[in-house]
Write a protein that holds these residues in place. Structure first.
Motif, PDB file in Angstrom:
ATOM      1  N   LEU A  66      62.079  25.757  55.623  1.00 54.88           N
ATOM      2  CA  LEU A  66      60.785  26.749  55.657  1.00 54.88           C
ATOM      3  C   LEU A  66      60.661  27.042  57.166  1.00 54.88           C
ATOM      4  CD1 LEU A  66      58.681  25.447  52.967  1.00 54.88           C
ATOM      5  CD2 LEU A  66      60.361  27.220  52.459  1.00 54.88           C
ATOM      6  N   GLY A  67      61.639  27.271  57.835  1.00 54.75           N
ATOM      7  CA  GLY A  67      61.278  27.811  59.225  1.00 54.75           C
ATOM      8  C   GLY A  67      61.267  26.567  60.126  1.00 54.75           C
ATOM      9  N   ILE A  68      61.125  25.348  59.768  1.00 58.26           N
ATOM     10  CA  ILE A  68      60.819  24.046  60.530  1.00 58.26           C
ATOM     11  C   ILE A  68      62.096  23.429  60.984  1.00 58.26           C
ATOM     12  CG2 ILE A  68      59.687  21.851  60.903  1.00 58.26           C
ATOM     13  CD1 ILE A  68      57.636  23.173  59.146  1.00 58.26           C
ATOM     14  N   GLU A  69      62.688  22.988  61.808  1.00 60.95           N
ATOM     15  CA  GLU A  69      63.600  22.290  62.583  1.00 60.95           C
ATOM     16  C   GLU A  69      63.453  21.104  62.569  1.00 60.95           C
ATOM     17  OE1 GLU A  69      67.369  22.936  65.409  1.00 60.95           O
ATOM     18  OE2 GLU A  69      65.527  24.279  65.737  1.00 60.95           O
ATOM     19  N   ILE A  70      64.221  20.194  62.324  1.00 68.35           N
ATOM     20  CA  ILE A  70      64.338  18.594  62.188  1.00 68.35           C
ATOM     21  C   ILE A  70      65.367  18.128  63.098  1.00 68.35           C
ATOM     22  CG2 ILE A  70      64.170  16.466  60.941  1.00 68.35           C
ATOM     23  CD1 ILE A  70      63.166  19.761  59.169  1.00 68.35           C
ATOM     24  N   GLU A  75      65.232   7.638  69.336  1.00 62.80           N
ATOM     25  CA  GLU A  75      63.858   7.739  69.806  1.00 62.80           C
ATOM     26  C   GLU A  75      62.676   7.931  68.654  1.00 62.80           C
ATOM     27  OE1 GLU A  75      66.199   8.884  71.828  1.00 62.80           O
ATOM     28  OE2 GLU A  75      66.389   7.167  72.981  1.00 62.80           O
ATOM     29  N   GLY A  76      63.300   8.942  67.810  1.00 55.47           N
ATOM     30  CA  GLY A  76      62.163   9.616  66.724  1.00 55.47           C
ATOM     31  C   GLY A  76      62.991  10.927  66.261  1.00 55.47           C
ATOM     32  N   ILE A  77      61.921  11.563  65.645  1.00 53.89           N
ATOM     33  CA  ILE A  77      62.122  12.872  64.977  1.00 53.89           C
ATOM     34  C   ILE A  77      61.061  14.038  65.725  1.00 53.89           C
ATOM     35  CG2 ILE A  77      62.069  14.140  63.085  1.00 53.89           C
ATOM     36  CD1 ILE A  77      62.490  11.561  61.328  1.00 53.89           C
ATOM     37  N   LEU A  78      61.783  15.043  65.823  1.00 54.20           N
ATOM     38  CA  LEU A  78      61.395  16.375  66.767  1.00 54.20           C
ATOM     39  C   LEU A  78      61.210  17.313  65.617  1.00 54.20           C
ATOM     40  CD1 LEU A  78      60.015  17.777  68.699  1.00 54.20           C
ATOM     41  CD2 LEU A  78      62.079  18.600  69.713  1.00 54.20           C
ATOM     42  N   LEU A  79      60.054  17.907  65.173  1.00 57.26           N
ATOM     43  CA  LEU A  79      59.742  18.910  64.159  1.00 57.26           C
ATOM     44  C   LEU A  79      59.280  20.198  65.445  1.00 57.26           C
ATOM     45  CD1 LEU A  79      57.500  17.200  61.606  1.00 57.26           C
ATOM     46  CD2 LEU A  79      60.070  17.618  61.591  1.00 57.26           C
ATOM     47  N   ASN A  80      60.137  21.260  65.167  1.00 55.28           N
ATOM     48  CA  ASN A  80      59.730  22.375  65.702  1.00 55.28           C
ATOM     49  C   ASN A  80      59.943  23.599  65.145  1.00 55.28           C
ATOM     50  OD1 ASN A  80      62.545  23.554  66.236  1.00 55.28           O
ATOM     51  ND2 ASN A  80      62.677  22.058  68.050  1.00 55.28           N
ATOM     52  N   GLN A  81      59.656  24.702  65.475  1.00 58.15           N
ATOM     53  CA  GLN A  81      60.112  26.164  64.916  1.00 58.15           C
ATOM     54  C   GLN A  81      60.445  27.276  65.958  1.00 58.15           C
ATOM     55  OE1 GLN A  81      55.704  25.557  63.380  1.00 58.15           O
ATOM     56  NE2 GLN A  81      56.465  27.099  61.848  1.00 58.15           N
ATOM     57  N   LEU A 186      58.757  23.831  71.734  1.00 58.68           N
ATOM     58  CA  LEU A 186      57.884  22.638  71.838  1.00 58.68           C
ATOM     59  C   LEU A 186      57.516  22.605  70.368  1.00 58.68           C
ATOM     60  CD1 LEU A 186      55.179  23.467  74.441  1.00 58.68           C
ATOM     61  CD2 LEU A 186      57.061  21.593  74.479  1.00 58.68           C
ATOM     62  N   GLY A 187      57.166  21.119  69.982  1.00 61.53           N
ATOM     63  CA  GLY A 187      56.895  20.705  68.762  1.00 61.53           C
ATOM     64  C   GLY A 187      56.418  19.401  68.501  1.00 61.53           C
ATOM     65  N   ILE A 188      56.296  18.803  67.578  1.00 67.10           N
ATOM     66  CA  ILE A 188      55.670  17.576  67.159  1.00 67.10           C
ATOM     67  C   ILE A 188      56.860  16.612  67.294  1.00 67.10           C
ATOM     68  CG2 ILE A 188      54.384  16.103  65.566  1.00 67.10           C
ATOM     69  CD1 ILE A 188      53.197  18.513  64.428  1.00 67.10           C
ATOM     70  N   PHE A 189      56.591  15.418  68.074  1.00 67.52           N
ATOM     71  CA  PHE A 189      57.431  14.120  68.053  1.00 67.52           C
ATOM     72  C   PHE A 189      57.099  13.176  67.468  1.00 67.52           C
ATOM     73  CE2 PHE A 189      59.717  10.632  70.437  1.00 67.52           C
ATOM     74  CZ  PHE A 189      60.983  10.841  70.083  1.00 67.52           C
ATOM     75  N   LEU A 190      57.888  12.786  66.607  1.00 67.84           N
ATOM     76  CA  LEU A 190      57.295  11.217  65.792  1.00 67.84           C
ATOM     77  C   LEU A 190      58.166  10.230  66.164  1.00 67.84           C
ATOM     78  CD1 LEU A 190      57.103  12.882  62.035  1.00 67.84           C
ATOM     79  CD2 LEU A 190      55.357  12.599  63.783  1.00 67.84           C
ATOM     80  N   VAL A 221      44.384  14.566  66.604  1.00 66.74           N
ATOM     81  CA  VAL A 221      44.675  13.535  65.771  1.00 66.74           C
ATOM     82  C   VAL A 221      46.102  13.083  66.037  1.00 66.74           C
ATOM     83  CG1 VAL A 221      45.027  12.689  63.314  1.00 66.74           C
ATOM     84  CG2 VAL A 221      43.380  14.332  63.742  1.00 66.74           C
ATOM     85  N   HIS A 222      46.167  11.739  66.004  1.00 71.28           N
ATOM     86  CA  HIS A 222      47.501  10.885  66.653  1.00 71.28           C
ATOM     87  C   HIS A 222      47.694   9.862  65.354  1.00 71.28           C
ATOM     88  CE1 HIS A 222      46.156  12.197  70.329  1.00 71.28           C
ATOM     89  NE2 HIS A 222      47.197  11.808  71.123  1.00 71.28           N
ATOM     90  N   LEU A 223      49.019  10.160  65.094  1.00 68.90           N
ATOM     91  CA  LEU A 223      49.566   8.920  64.218  1.00 68.90           C
ATOM     92  C   LEU A 223      50.212   8.070  64.979  1.00 68.90           C
ATOM     93  CD1 LEU A 223      50.405   7.950  61.608  1.00 68.90           C
ATOM     94  CD2 LEU A 223      52.344   9.324  61.278  1.00 68.90           C
ATOM     95  N   GLY A 224      49.693   6.917  65.254  1.00 75.02           N
ATOM     96  CA  GLY A 224      50.141   5.900  66.269  1.00 75.02           C
ATOM     97  C   GLY A 224      50.004   6.532  67.831  1.00 75.02           C
ATOM     98  N   ASP A 225      51.092   6.550  68.223  1.00 71.41           N
ATOM     99  CA  ASP A 225      51.337   7.359  69.661  1.00 71.41           C
ATOM    100  C   ASP A 225      51.802   8.797  69.529  1.00 71.41           C
ATOM    101  OD1 ASP A 225      50.534   4.903  70.817  1.00 71.41           O
ATOM    102  OD2 ASP A 225      52.675   4.147  70.692  1.00 71.41           O
ATOM    103  N   SER A 226      51.892   9.263  68.223  1.00 70.07           N
ATOM    104  CA  SER A 226      52.198  10.821  67.935  1.00 70.07           C
ATOM    105  C   SER A 226      51.281  11.653  67.935  1.00 70.07           C
ATOM    106  CB  SER A 226      53.357  10.657  66.938  1.00 70.07           C
ATOM    107  OG  SER A 226      54.296   9.810  67.360  1.00 70.07           O
ATOM    108  N   PHE A 227      51.163  12.788  68.671  1.00 68.18           N
ATOM    109  CA  PHE A 227      50.023  13.744  68.610  1.00 68.18           C
ATOM    110  C   PHE A 227      50.510  14.689  67.281  1.00 68.18           C
ATOM    111  CE2 PHE A 227      48.530  17.800  70.566  1.00 68.18           C
ATOM    112  CZ  PHE A 227      47.167  17.708  69.752  1.00 68.18           C
ATOM    113  N   ILE A 228      49.853  14.670  66.321  1.00 68.04           N
ATOM    114  CA  ILE A 228      50.105  15.681  65.159  1.00 68.04           C
ATOM    115  C   ILE A 228      49.160  16.623  64.623  1.00 68.04           C
ATOM    116  CG2 ILE A 228      51.532  13.571  64.013  1.00 68.04           C
ATOM    117  CD1 ILE A 228      49.055  13.235  62.053  1.00 68.04           C
ATOM    118  N   SER A 229      48.117  16.557  65.437  1.00 67.98           N
ATOM    119  CA  SER A 229      47.334  17.766  65.042  1.00 67.98           C
ATOM    120  C   SER A 229      46.086  17.784  66.090  1.00 67.98           C
ATOM    121  CB  SER A 229      46.605  17.519  63.581  1.00 67.98           C
ATOM    122  OG  SER A 229      45.667  18.457  63.226  1.00 67.98           O
TER     123      SER A 229
END
Length: 229
Positions: A66-70, A75-81, A186-190, A221-229
């Motif tokens: 749905l337009g979001i690349e994973i 190191e983790g997962i990057l979600l971007n568009q 740029l995106g969200i890095f988990l 809002v952070h999930l642990g050290d990951s900035f999510i919102s």
């Protein structure tokens, strides 16, 4: 409904099955399915069950939805568009425009038509002839905030003027697009190793809204050290 699955009360496109600490989740969007879980046997059983009843194609590990690349790494997962952002910039006609360093201009005060009439100011700031252009742009920007929390405040602020957008509102929205153009990927890095804990911060100013004189608040809002919102 599939045997053993419960439909989420909060999202009717979400189905969940739990068994002895194991979980499988199905997200349905039209004819696209996203299946995740913590047990491969349950996931494979579900795929087999779905194949018996529907014509399906297994696309393997999730990389685009749905337009979001994973993007995955150790190191983790990057979600971007990235593609979504690039298409937006191209469609708006700002491919060759200069980038903006911030989503909104500093200290800019955007107001409604009704407020302008009361205080008799900004008389030269006319209504857009076709407000649907502004509405479509804001709608596309809202979808981009799924992975770009850095533009959330600006987009939320601009969405207040959807009913009667003025030229100043359109210019501010185009500035957001020029800001996106600076770093479209740029995106969200988990992080792979993270604390499963939600931490929220909030702040507010004092009576900065020019129309209501109410405070304007913001949060993150952070999930642990990951900035999510």
């Amino acid at each position: 409904m599939l045997a053993g699955f419960e439909q989420s009360k909060f999202d009717y496109s979400l189905f969940v099955k739990k068994k002895e600490g194991k979980i499988v989740i199905i997200l349905v969007y039209v004819d696209d399915l996203l299946i995740i879980g913590n047990d491969m046997d349950m996931i494979n059983d579900l795929k087999g069950l779905l194949n018996q009843n529907f014509k399906m194609k297994d696309l393997g590990d999730l990389w685009y939805f749905l337009g979001i690349e994973i993007l995955r790494s150790q190191e983790g997962i990057l979600l971007n568009q990235l593609k979504y952002a690039q298409d937006l910039i191209k469609d708006i006609g700002l491919s060759k425009a200069k980038v903006a360093l911030t989503p909104l201009e500093q200290n800019q005060k955007l107001t409604t038509v009704e407020f302008d009439e009361i205080v008799q100011q900004h008389q030269d700031d006319k209504l857009l002839e076709d407000k649907t252009v502004y509405q479509r742009l804001i709608g596309r920007l809202i979808y981009l905030t799924h992975t770009r929390p850095d533009i959330t405040f600006a987009v939320t602020h601009l969405s207040q003027f959807m009913q009667s957008p003025k030229q100043s509102h359109m210019e501010a929205a185009l500035r957001v697009v020029r800001y996106i153009k600076k770093e479209p990927g740029l995106g969200i890095f988990l992080k792979a190793y993270n604390k499963h804990q939600l931490v929220a911060y909030c702040d507010s100013d004092w009576a900065s809204c020019p129309m209501s004189r109410r405070l304007v608040s913001g949060f993150c809002v952070h999930l642990g050290d990951s900035f999510i919102s």
